[in-house]
Design a protein around this motif. Structure first.
Motif, PDB file in Angstrom:
ATOM      1  N   HIS A  55       0.965  -1.336   0.103  1.00 21.80           N
ATOM      2  CA  HIS A  55      -0.026  -0.030   0.111  1.00 21.80           C
ATOM      3  C   HIS A  55       0.768   1.146   0.036  1.00 21.80           C
ATOM      4  N   ARG A  56       0.822   2.008   0.937  1.00 19.99           N
ATOM      5  CA  ARG A  56       1.928   3.080   1.215  1.00 19.99           C
ATOM      6  C   ARG A  56       3.361   3.029   1.494  1.00 19.99           C
ATOM      7  N   ASP A 113      -3.974   1.386  -5.150  1.00 20.89           N
ATOM      8  CA  ASP A 113      -4.859   2.578  -4.954  1.00 20.89           C
ATOM      9  C   ASP A 113      -4.709   3.918  -5.458  1.00 20.89           C
ATOM     10  N   GLY A 114      -3.033   4.002  -5.791  1.00 22.43           N
ATOM     11  CA  GLY A 114      -2.639   5.144  -6.607  1.00 22.43           C
ATOM     12  C   GLY A 114      -2.277   6.391  -6.098  1.00 22.43           C
ATOM     13  N   TYR A 115      -1.899   6.103  -4.851  1.00 21.32           N
ATOM     14  CA  TYR A 115      -1.262   7.399  -4.308  1.00 21.32           C
ATOM     15  C   TYR A 115      -0.011   7.949  -4.845  1.00 21.32           C
ATOM     16  N   PHE A 116       0.533   9.128  -4.446  1.00 17.77           N
ATOM     17  CA  PHE A 116       1.380   9.898  -5.111  1.00 17.77           C
ATOM     18  C   PHE A 116       2.777   9.089  -4.953  1.00 17.77           C
ATOM     19  N   ASP A 117       3.054   8.559  -3.904  1.00 21.01           N
ATOM     20  CA  ASP A 117       4.160   7.768  -3.170  1.00 21.01           C
ATOM     21  C   ASP A 117       4.454   6.640  -4.087  1.00 21.01           C
ATOM     22  N   THR A 135       0.626  -1.378 -10.386  1.00 22.91           N
ATOM     23  CA  THR A 135       0.027  -0.667  -9.571  1.00 22.91           C
ATOM     24  C   THR A 135      -1.421  -0.570  -9.926  1.00 22.91           C
ATOM     25  N   PHE A 136      -2.620  -0.740  -9.058  1.00 22.85           N
ATOM     26  CA  PHE A 136      -3.783  -0.285  -9.324  1.00 22.85           C
ATOM     27  C   PHE A 136      -4.211   0.765  -8.843  1.00 22.85           C
ATOM     28  N   LEU A 137      -5.096   1.472 -10.041  1.00 25.35           N
ATOM     29  CA  LEU A 137      -5.723   2.900  -9.744  1.00 25.35           C
ATOM     30  C   LEU A 137      -6.875   2.843  -9.529  1.00 25.35           C
ATOM     31  N   THR A 138      -7.178   3.700  -8.580  1.00 30.41           N
ATOM     32  CA  THR A 138      -8.683   4.168  -8.199  1.00 30.41           C
ATOM     33  C   THR A 138      -8.880   5.409  -9.251  1.00 30.41           C
ATOM     34  N   THR A 139      -9.477   5.324 -10.178  1.00 31.78           N
ATOM     35  CA  THR A 139      -9.404   6.356 -11.341  1.00 31.78           C
ATOM     36  C   THR A 139     -10.107   7.749 -11.012  1.00 31.78           C
ATOM     37  N   GLY A 140     -11.091   7.599 -10.306  1.00 34.54           N
ATOM     38  CA  GLY A 140     -11.787   9.032  -9.682  1.00 34.54           C
ATOM     39  C   GLY A 140     -10.884   9.574  -8.614  1.00 34.54           C
ATOM     40  N   PHE A 141      -9.960   8.748  -7.932  1.00 33.40           N
ATOM     41  CA  PHE A 141      -9.237   9.551  -7.060  1.00 33.40           C
ATOM     42  C   PHE A 141      -8.131  10.409  -7.742  1.00 33.40           C
ATOM     43  N   LEU A 142      -7.478   9.809  -8.905  1.00 32.71           N
ATOM     44  CA  LEU A 142      -6.629  10.483  -9.627  1.00 32.71           C
ATOM     45  C   LEU A 142      -7.332  11.655 -10.471  1.00 32.71           C
ATOM     46  N   TYR A 226      -2.110  12.839   1.733  1.00 33.26           N
ATOM     47  CA  TYR A 226      -3.331  11.639   1.135  1.00 33.26           C
ATOM     48  C   TYR A 226      -3.575  11.957  -0.304  1.00 33.26           C
ATOM     49  N   ALA A 227      -2.738  12.983  -1.050  1.00 34.03           N
ATOM     50  CA  ALA A 227      -2.908  12.990  -2.411  1.00 34.03           C
ATOM     51  C   ALA A 227      -2.534  12.011  -3.438  1.00 34.03           C
ATOM     52  N   PRO A 228      -3.197  11.853  -4.317  1.00 38.32           N
ATOM     53  CA  PRO A 228      -3.137  10.858  -5.539  1.00 38.32           C
ATOM     54  C   PRO A 228      -1.671  11.169  -6.337  1.00 38.32           C
ATOM     55  N   MET A 229      -1.435  10.061  -7.131  1.00 37.28           N
ATOM     56  CA  MET A 229      -0.517  10.514  -8.069  1.00 37.28           C
ATOM     57  C   MET A 229      -1.057  11.206  -9.261  1.00 37.28           C
ATOM     58  N   THR A 230      -0.450  11.848 -10.243  1.00 36.28           N
ATOM     59  CA  THR A 230      -1.320  12.521 -11.207  1.00 36.28           C
ATOM     60  C   THR A 230      -1.102  11.548 -12.503  1.00 36.28           C
ATOM     61  N   TRP A 231      -2.055  11.965 -13.145  1.00 31.15           N
ATOM     62  CA  TRP A 231      -2.127  11.210 -14.469  1.00 31.15           C
ATOM     63  C   TRP A 231      -0.560  11.419 -15.296  1.00 31.15           C
ATOM     64  N   ASP A 232      -0.217  12.508 -15.164  1.00 30.58           N
ATOM     65  CA  ASP A 232       1.123  12.950 -15.821  1.00 30.58           C
ATOM     66  C   ASP A 232       2.096  11.989 -15.394  1.00 30.58           C
TER      67      ASP A 232
END
Ligand SMILES: [Zn+2]
Length: 363
Positions: A55-56, A113-117, A135-142, A226-232
């Protein structure tokens, strides 16, 4: 020695037994992870592989407490120097085919989940060991539509100045003591566990009620930690060897969602991922991921979307023979939570855990 502080002889004796058990485990792991042990375990691990779920990642400058980076490196170093095959989840699914190379000493890593880290801390570490990771992304989070409810709970418990918080749900009254750090952490854990049993709507209601009773304003978007990673960040991470799979849009427990919501969560997260990732992995990851959190309906939805499979959060090995016997099994593949102790890592990857499963009478 913590046991010296105990005054009760019973507790001292128990503590001594604990220490002996720990030494025995290390001895057994040491013996079985050697050459002779590996030969003994090989038949039990035939067709089986270990998938770890992370996870994190620890990131003190952002206030994130997660997997210790030195330990992750040490585990990857161990796996590399002991000639484990570090494969992507996609590769593991390729190995299901009858004419594919056999699964032998294979280990795959996944992150949820898709956190920035995940992009900024984890991707460079796995890349340094040339180790694939999915990495599994929760797309609404990103897409910045939400921040996770469990993070909101942590935020509320950490921010409140109230000594206790009362939350009611139907006839249930939760009196949460938060004046001391230990009771606060326990109350936060208990409340999070309670929320896992609720529907999305009920959970939203009790979290709003919690914030009100705690007198904490929850911001609309997540604080930095608690921020997501960016799509970039996705394409550069892909260049480092990280792959991405879908993990719904809003991270609901699918079994507690309507037919329409369950179908939309799978389909829309997969569509969104395909827009942003160069080579997305058609393998789904169920939120929460216990076998009670999804069922036949979700398997059908995931299959209907053209996915090759799906992973759960239930502990156990990837089992090629079982997948070949039952066509649903590729949609309920098990993973082990990544431990924080090398002895435990060795126990999983070497197959010692498989011995324990057999002794416990598990298939
Ligand atoms: Zn998740």
């Amino acid at each position: 020695m913590p046991s010296l502080r105990f005054t009760s002889p019973d507790i001292t004796a128990y503590s001594a037994i604990e220490i002996h058990m720990e030494s025995a485990k290390q001895l057994i792991v040491g013996a079985l992870s050697g050459k002779a042990g590996a030969a003994l375990l090989r038949p039990l691990m035939s067709g089986r592989a270990t998938i770890f779920m992370l996870h994190r990642f620890h990131c003190p400058e952002a206030g994130v407490c997660g997997h210790d980076l030195g330990f992750v490196r040490a585990a990857l170093e161990y796996l590399r120097s002991n000639k484990y095959e570090l494969v992507s989840l996609r590769e593991l699914y390729d190995r299901i085919a009858p004419d594919a190379p056999p699964v032998r000493r294979a280990v795959a890593f996944t992150i949820d989940d898709g956190y920035f880290d995940h992009a900024h801390v984890a991707a460079p570490i796995f890349s340094a060991f040339d180790c694939p990771v999915t990495t599994f992304l929760t797309t609404g989070f990103l897409d910045k539509q939400l921040w996770f409810w469990w993070d909101q709970i942590e935020y509320i418990f950490e921010s409140t100045r109230r000594p206790s918080i009362l939350v009611t749900f139907g006839p249930k009254k939760l009196e949460l003591q938060v004046s001391e750090p230990i009771s606060r952490a326990k109350a936060a854990d208990d409340f999070t566990d309670f929320c896992k049993t609720l529907s999305t709507e009920d959970r939203r209601g009790v979290v709003t009620q919690l914030a009100g009773a705690a007198e904490v304003d929850v911001p609309a978007s997540p604080p930095a930690r608690y921020a997501p990673m960016t799509w970039d960040a996705v394409p550069p991470a892909e260049k480092r060897g990280m792959e991405f799979g879908p993990h719904t849009v809003t991270h609901p427990i699918l079994a507690q969602s309507s037919d329409e919501q369950a179908a939309a969560e799978v389909a829309e997260s997969w569509d969104r991922l395909q827009q942003e990732a160069t080579n997305p992995v058609p393998i789904f990851c169920y939120p929460n991921g216990q076998f009670s959190d999804f069922g036949g309906r979700e398997i059908e939805v995931v299959r209907h979307e053209g996915m090759r499979g799906a992973v759960s959060g239930e502990p156990g090995y990837f089992d090629r023979d079982q997948i070949l016997r039952d066509s649903d099994e590729r949609f309920r593949v098990r993973r082990f939570a990544f431990p924080d102790d090398l002895t435990d890592v060795i126990q999983y990857v070497s197959g010692i855990e498989r011995v324990k499963q057999v002794l416990r009478g598990e298939a």
